[in-house]
Design a protein around this motif. Structure first.
Motif, mmCIF file in Angstrom:
data_model
loop_
_atom_site.group_PDB
_atom_site.id
_atom_site.type_symbol
_atom_site.label_atom_id
_atom_site.label_comp_id
_atom_site.label_asym_id
_atom_site.label_seq_id
_atom_site.Cartn_x
_atom_site.Cartn_y
_atom_site.Cartn_z
ATOM 1 N N ARG A 12 -1.026 2.064 -7.539
ATOM 2 C CA ARG A 12 -0.244 1.076 -8.287
ATOM 3 C C ARG A 12 0.665 1.783 -9.282
ATOM 4 N N ALA A 13 1.904 1.334 -9.324
ATOM 5 C CA ALA A 13 2.900 1.950 -10.202
ATOM 6 C C ALA A 13 3.627 0.879 -10.991
ATOM 7 N N LYS A 14 4.163 1.299 -12.147
ATOM 8 C CA LYS A 14 4.951 0.405 -12.984
ATOM 9 C C LYS A 14 6.321 1.037 -13.210
ATOM 10 N N ALA A 108 8.524 -3.631 -13.324
ATOM 11 C CA ALA A 108 8.010 -4.114 -12.040
ATOM 12 C C ALA A 108 6.725 -3.373 -11.711
ATOM 13 N N GLU A 109 5.625 -4.120 -11.633
ATOM 14 C CA GLU A 109 4.347 -3.535 -11.218
ATOM 15 C C GLU A 109 4.131 -3.866 -9.740
ATOM 16 N N VAL A 110 3.731 -2.857 -8.973
ATOM 17 C CA VAL A 110 3.591 -3.082 -7.542
ATOM 18 C C VAL A 110 2.575 -2.106 -6.949
ATOM 19 N N ASP A 111 1.861 -2.575 -5.919
ATOM 20 C CA ASP A 111 1.000 -1.678 -5.153
ATOM 21 C C ASP A 111 1.883 -0.782 -4.299
ATOM 22 N N VAL A 112 1.598 0.516 -4.298
ATOM 23 C CA VAL A 112 2.423 1.470 -3.565
ATOM 24 C C VAL A 112 1.561 2.308 -2.635
ATOM 25 N N ILE A 296 -8.568 8.539 1.221
ATOM 26 C CA ILE A 296 -7.308 7.930 0.802
ATOM 27 C C ILE A 296 -7.604 6.696 -0.037
ATOM 28 N N PRO A 297 -7.115 6.636 -1.269
ATOM 29 C CA PRO A 297 -7.333 5.435 -2.088
ATOM 30 C C PRO A 297 -6.584 4.242 -1.490
ATOM 31 N N LEU A 298 -7.233 3.103 -1.486
ATOM 32 C CA LEU A 298 -6.642 1.905 -0.890
ATOM 33 C C LEU A 298 -6.438 0.826 -1.945
ATOM 34 N N PRO A 299 -5.290 0.149 -1.945
ATOM 35 C CA PRO A 299 -5.068 -0.962 -2.877
ATOM 36 C C PRO A 299 -6.048 -2.099 -2.613
ATOM 37 N N ASP A 300 -6.684 -2.575 -3.653
ATOM 38 C CA ASP A 300 -7.677 -3.651 -3.503
ATOM 39 C C ASP A 300 -7.069 -4.897 -2.875
#
Length: 465
Positions: A12-14, A108-112, A296-300
């Protein structure tokens, strides 16, 4: 425009974006032109209302809002590209600062897509079961072929397992007939299953002209899953007569003159099928071995969406089969907790594999040409039982072609990984995968010149067509 990225987590990035007012002007002019076409101002033709009059009648703030709504998505995409981010979901956008004639600021916050390091997969080791064909396998296929050319004759005896019967069925609930649960003159093979629970047991021992009532559960309709009384009446009992497996049968059932030739052909076809099944198992085993080497980390949110989609798919399939989730879990010997844990594990493995294969495809610079896309479209259409042209039209109209291209690229990436692996069977023999053809036969190794000679069209060009 200036942008900066803050890493909130590996997935996640902002983004913080600043847009000078000068870059907002084209969108502001477009907003004025659009509003001018929508309002009526005395003394001005529609579409010719000057900005000053629009500000007076509509308000400058409304125009600025419309311009911001247009420019923010554009600048968000530019910021993603500028910071080499691949979004996996819709962003949460917030305008943090804006005044007329001043710089626009938003976040903008978004899963990447997480950073992925592909481990060295050359020489991965995996093992699979032997691709064996037994005499029993051959006999089973010959039996199926015999049944295809079998004849039926009436018999004057009680029903036995395997007999064909003509029956009438009627279901009642509390003495009332169930609408849509009545059949007349239906042909059925005893022991085949797929009908009502208890039907086979009720039929065995009955004779033509007899009827019997038993309790069962309906598999469809408004009363699906509820217990009803089912009355079955037998009107005809037939016995299956199978042809002898000899040269005459071989000539009747195939293009071969002798039963030896037919038997050898059956064995060869079963062998090809066994090799294909073994290859599929090898792909799974190699991919599992590679997944064990990566984390690999996965977005929840991505995992949750996929879990919900798969759970819904399972429930839908069970509904078509006339089963409840409780019945399914009982048949599988699973608790709800075990089912959910297994489903989540499979979802996480699947998403991780997609990320990994996408990275391999990008690193190896695989491409997709038009012939490959057309072949994939036809195969997908056949799998879904649809007309290939209608399926292709639907895919193009709904912009699903990029998804199909990605499927092909992942398939190429997996094939590359598997072919570089060392796969052995249970007997310790090397499993040939690189030259395995789609029909299960083993081809000759391709010459280097043939392998390198065909240029592939980049995926981007394919998706634009």
């Amino acid at each position: 425009m200036k942008s900066a990225v803050e890493t909130l987590s590996p997935t996640r990035a902002k983004l913080r974006v600043e847009v000078p007012f000068e870059e907002l002007k084209p969108s502001l002019d477009a907003a004025y032109q659009q509003i001018a076409k929508q309002i009526n101002v005395p003394g001005f033709r529609r579409g010719k209302v000057p900005p000053l009059m629009i500000d007076r009648h509509v308000g400058r703030g409304a125009v600025l809002d419309q311009a911001i709504n247009e420019v923010v998505p554009q600048k968000y995409v530019e910021a993603l590209q500028e910071n080499s981010l691949v979004p996996l979901a819709q962003p949460e956008i917030e305008v943090t600062r804006f005044e007329d004639n001043e710089t626009l600021e938003f976040t903008a916050e978004v899963d990447v897509k997480p950073e992925i390091v592909v481990p060295d997969y050359a020489g991965l080791q995996a093992s699979v079961e032997d691709a064996t064909v037994t005499d029993a396998d051959v006999e089973e296929q010959l039996q199926v072929l015999r049944e295809r050319f079998a004849t039926l004759k009436d018999v004057e005896r009680p029903v036995e397992d395997g007999d064909f019967v003509v029956i009438d069925l009627k279901a009642t609930k509390d003495g009332e007939g169930v609408e849509g649960a009545e059949l007349t003159g239906m042909s059925y093979q005893v022991g085949r299953g797929g009908m009502l629970d208890g039907l086979d047991e009720a039929l065995v021992g009955m004779s033509a002209g007899e009827e019997k009532t038993f309790t069962s559960q309906l598999v469809g309709g408004d009363l699906v899953g509820e217990e009803v009384e089912v009355t079955v009446a037998v009107t005809q009992v037939q016995e299956q007569e199978l042809p002898e497996v000899d040269d005459d049968f071989a000539q009747l059932a195939s293009e071969f003159d002798t039963v030896a030739e037919l038997t050898e052909d059956v064995r060869e076809r079963l062998g090809r099928g066994a090799r294909l099944e073994q290859a599929a198992a090898a792909r799974d085993a190699v991919l599992d071995a590679l997944l064990e080497r990566v984390e690999i980390p996965l977005p929840d949110a991505l995992v949750t969406d996929e879990l919900n989609a798969r759970r819904s798919s399972v429930e839908q399939q069970l509904a078509y089969a006339g089963m409840t989730m409780e019945q399914y879990l009982e048949d599988e010997g699973q608790t709800v907790e075990e089912f959910e844990a297994d489903l989540e594990r499979r979802v996480r493995d699947a998403v991780t594999a997609q990320f990994l294969l996408d990275e391999v495809a990008t690193t190896e610079k695989f491409g997709v040409d038009q012939a490959e896309l057309s072949e994939h479209l036809v195969r997908r259409a056949q799998q879904s039982g649809e007309d290939p042209q209608q399926f292709a039209n639907h895919m193009f109209e709904h912009n699903h072609i990029p998804e199909l291209v990605q499927e092909i690229l992942r398939g190429k990436a997996l094939a590359s990984i598997v072919e570089s692996a060392v796969v052995t069977d249970a007997s310790g023999e090397h499993v040939e995968l690189a030259n395995l053809r789609p029909d299960g036969t083993i081809g000759e190794p391709e010459a280097e010149a043939e392998t390198d000679g065909g240029a592939e069209v980049p995926a981007e060009e394919t998706t634009e067509e």
